[in-house]
Design a protein around this motif. Structure first.
Motif, PDB file in Angstrom:
ATOM      1  N   ARG A 155      -1.264 -61.355-106.218  1.00  0.00           N
ATOM      2  CA  ARG A 155      -2.194 -62.410-106.630  1.00  0.00           C
ATOM      3  C   ARG A 155      -3.436 -62.405-105.741  1.00  0.00           C
ATOM      4  N   ARG A 156      -3.228 -62.314-104.441  1.00  0.00           N
ATOM      5  CA  ARG A 156      -4.363 -62.363-103.499  1.00  0.00           C
ATOM      6  C   ARG A 156      -5.306 -61.180-103.644  1.00  0.00           C
ATOM      7  N   THR A 157      -4.747 -60.020-103.939  1.00  0.00           N
ATOM      8  CA  THR A 157      -5.574 -58.810-103.984  1.00  0.00           C
ATOM      9  C   THR A 157      -6.053 -58.451-105.384  1.00  0.00           C
ATOM     10  N   GLY A 158      -5.527 -59.146-106.388  1.00  0.00           N
ATOM     11  CA  GLY A 158      -5.922 -58.844-107.757  1.00  0.00           C
ATOM     12  C   GLY A 158      -5.308 -57.555-108.278  1.00  0.00           C
ATOM     13  N   ARG A 159      -4.203 -57.138-107.668  1.00  0.00           N
ATOM     14  CA  ARG A 159      -3.481 -55.949-108.114  1.00  0.00           C
ATOM     15  C   ARG A 159      -2.168 -56.385-108.757  1.00  0.00           C
TER      16      ARG A 159
END
Length: 193
Positions: A155-159
């Protein structure tokens, strides 16, 4: 506070235009207050995925492409430092050497040059085992060592969760580690936290 005191110790040579305690505060400050140099930590508190680490630095570079960025950090992992440089960071100073190297780093950045603290430079040149990790793998290991779950890292990295899981497996394989405890112990003892 230590950084502010160090800079104020140089008299009129610097004017501090603001301070930020999180990535969110940093972006708000940059929006309203022009500056000639950003000095920031690598790890910034916050819940938004683009307000910490490599994502934060990439966002700063995207929004302020000409702004020189100097990162103060305890991290000395070659893969993360390479990732910082890839985002356009022009200086990395080890917090342990800040009093000795800060002014040199600032002068180098003002002259348009790149500055890496002595310890960071030695570790990159030494090619220790963590240099085998990609910047993204090193970032995943750093988050895991902080107790962040794979889902939260995604979620934090958009992966995707699948991508983060693969990067975790790849990092463990490269480092010859068998389990999460070994990964956590390795990260703690090698400056990834």
């Amino acid at each position: 506070m230590g950084l502010k005191a160090a800079l104020q110790g140089y008299g009129d040579r610097f004017r501090i235009v603001g301070e930020a305690r999180s990535g969110k505060e940093l972006f708000a400050l940059l929006e309203r207050e022009p500056c000639d140099l950003l000095i920031t930590d690598f790890a910034m508190p916050g819940d938004n995925p683009d307000e910490d680490g490599l994502a934060m630095l990439a966002r700063v570079r995207e929004g302020w492409p000409q702004l020189p960025i100097l990162v103060l950090t305890m991290l000395s992992n070659p893969a993360l430092v390479q990732g910082m440089l890839a985002t356009g960071v022009r200086g990395v100073v080890d917090k342990m050497a800040m009093t000795r190297e800060l002014m040199l780093a600032i002068d180098m950045l003002k002259a348009g040059r790149v500055y890496l603290s002595e310890r960071t430079r030695r570790q990159i040149e030494g090619g220790d085992e963590t240099s085998a990790l990609s910047p993204r793998e090193a970032e995943v290991v750093r988050f895991l060592a902080q107790g962040v779950t794979v889902s939260e890292i995604a979620r934090r990295t958009g992966r995707s969760v699948k991508t983060i899981s693969q990067q975790k497996r790849d990092a463990m394989r490269k480092l010859g580690l068998d389990g999460d405890k070994q990964l956590f112990d390795y990260a703690r003892s090698n400056g990834l936290v």
